[in-house]
Write an enzyme that holds these catalytic residues in place. Structure first.
Site, PDB file in Angstrom:
ATOM      1  CG  HIS A 143      -1.099   0.266  10.288  1.00 52.89           C
ATOM      2  ND1 HIS A 143      -0.853   1.476  10.888  1.00 52.89           N
ATOM      3  CD2 HIS A 143      -2.430   0.285  10.008  1.00 52.89           C
ATOM      4  CE1 HIS A 143      -1.958   2.176  10.978  1.00 52.89           C
ATOM      5  NE2 HIS A 143      -2.937   1.496  10.453  1.00 52.89           N
ATOM      6  CB  CYS A 191      -6.079   1.436  13.370  1.00 51.17           C
ATOM      7  SG  CYS A 191      -6.117   2.499  11.907  1.00 51.17           S
ATOM      8  CG  HIS A 234      -6.334  -1.587   8.584  1.00 41.20           C
ATOM      9  ND1 HIS A 234      -6.002  -1.901   9.884  1.00 41.20           N
ATOM     10  CD2 HIS A 234      -6.081  -0.270   8.448  1.00 41.20           C
ATOM     11  CE1 HIS A 234      -5.585  -0.814  10.499  1.00 41.20           C
ATOM     12  NE2 HIS A 234      -5.614   0.192   9.644  1.00 41.20           N
ATOM     13  CG  HIS A 294      -3.915   3.480   6.443  1.00 42.05           C
ATOM     14  ND1 HIS A 294      -5.109   4.141   6.623  1.00 42.05           N
ATOM     15  CD2 HIS A 294      -3.713   2.755   7.574  1.00 42.05           C
ATOM     16  CE1 HIS A 294      -5.595   3.842   7.825  1.00 42.05           C
ATOM     17  NE2 HIS A 294      -4.779   2.987   8.426  1.00 42.05           N
ATOM     18  CG  ASP A 304       4.936   0.954  -2.404  1.00 41.29           C
ATOM     19  OD1 ASP A 304       3.808   1.214  -1.934  1.00 41.29           O
ATOM     20  OD2 ASP A 304       5.140   0.752  -3.613  1.00 41.29           O
ATOM     21  CG  HIS A 305       2.653  -2.730  -2.617  1.00 39.39           C
ATOM     22  ND1 HIS A 305       2.854  -1.478  -3.134  1.00 39.39           N
ATOM     23  CD2 HIS A 305       1.506  -3.184  -3.158  1.00 39.39           C
ATOM     24  CE1 HIS A 305       1.860  -1.186  -3.966  1.00 39.39           C
ATOM     25  NE2 HIS A 305       1.020  -2.206  -3.992  1.00 39.39           N
ATOM     26  CD  GLU A 361      -2.906   6.088   9.657  1.00 37.81           C
ATOM     27  OE1 GLU A 361      -1.923   5.432  10.018  1.00 37.81           O
ATOM     28  OE2 GLU A 361      -3.833   6.415  10.419  1.00 37.81           O
TER      29      GLU A 361
HETATM   30 NI    NI Z   1      -4.931   2.101  10.242  1.00 38.62          NI
END
Ligand code: NI
Length: 136
Positions: A15, A34, A40, A42, A80-81, A125
């Protein structure tokens, strides 16, 4: 009598946190790492809890196999992914913070679970940062 049952799940996603009405400097100041324009990832840990009366016939609040399959189908398959900003329609205009992701997950599951049961989402997160949403 009310009993809460919980199922843990996991997904990885990318995100970027960004407010398009702010300049780069303010985005950096508020969202830090972020706000990286190149995204990037998580490792999100999810705990879905359902609370309510125990069914006298089954002894279950909810069949955990059904809950497991729902999380797989409605949440993991959708998130996911994925790059949340780019690939998940709910985040086209919504900042994909842990708070907003938890609300989106709750909304996706609420209609799938018996209305007499309470639904709570806990989303980690990072191992130390997590949010809780139960529809209020
Ligand atoms: Ni982040």
């Amino acid at each position: 009598m009310k009993v809460k049952v919980s199922r843990k799940a996991h997904f990885n996603a990318a995100h970027r946190l960004h407010n398009k009405s702010w300049d780069t400097e303010k985005n950096k100041a508020v969202f830090g790492l972020c706000s990286n324009p190149n995204y990037h990832g998580h490792n999100y840990e999810l705990i879905v809890s359902v609370a309510g009366e125990i069914d006298p016939e089954t002894g279950f609040v909810m069949d955990m196999k059904v809950l497991k399959d729902l999380i797989k189908e409605k949440i993991e398959n959708a998130l996911d992914h994925k790059n949340l900003n780019v690939e998940v329609p709910e985040f086209k205009e919504l900042n994909p913070t842990a708070e907003n992701i938890a609300v989106v997950i709750w909304n996706k599951l609420r209609s799938e679970i018996d209305a007499s049961k309470e639904l709570e989402i806990v989303l980690y997160e990072t191992p130390r940062n997590y949010v809780t949403y139960s529809g209020e």
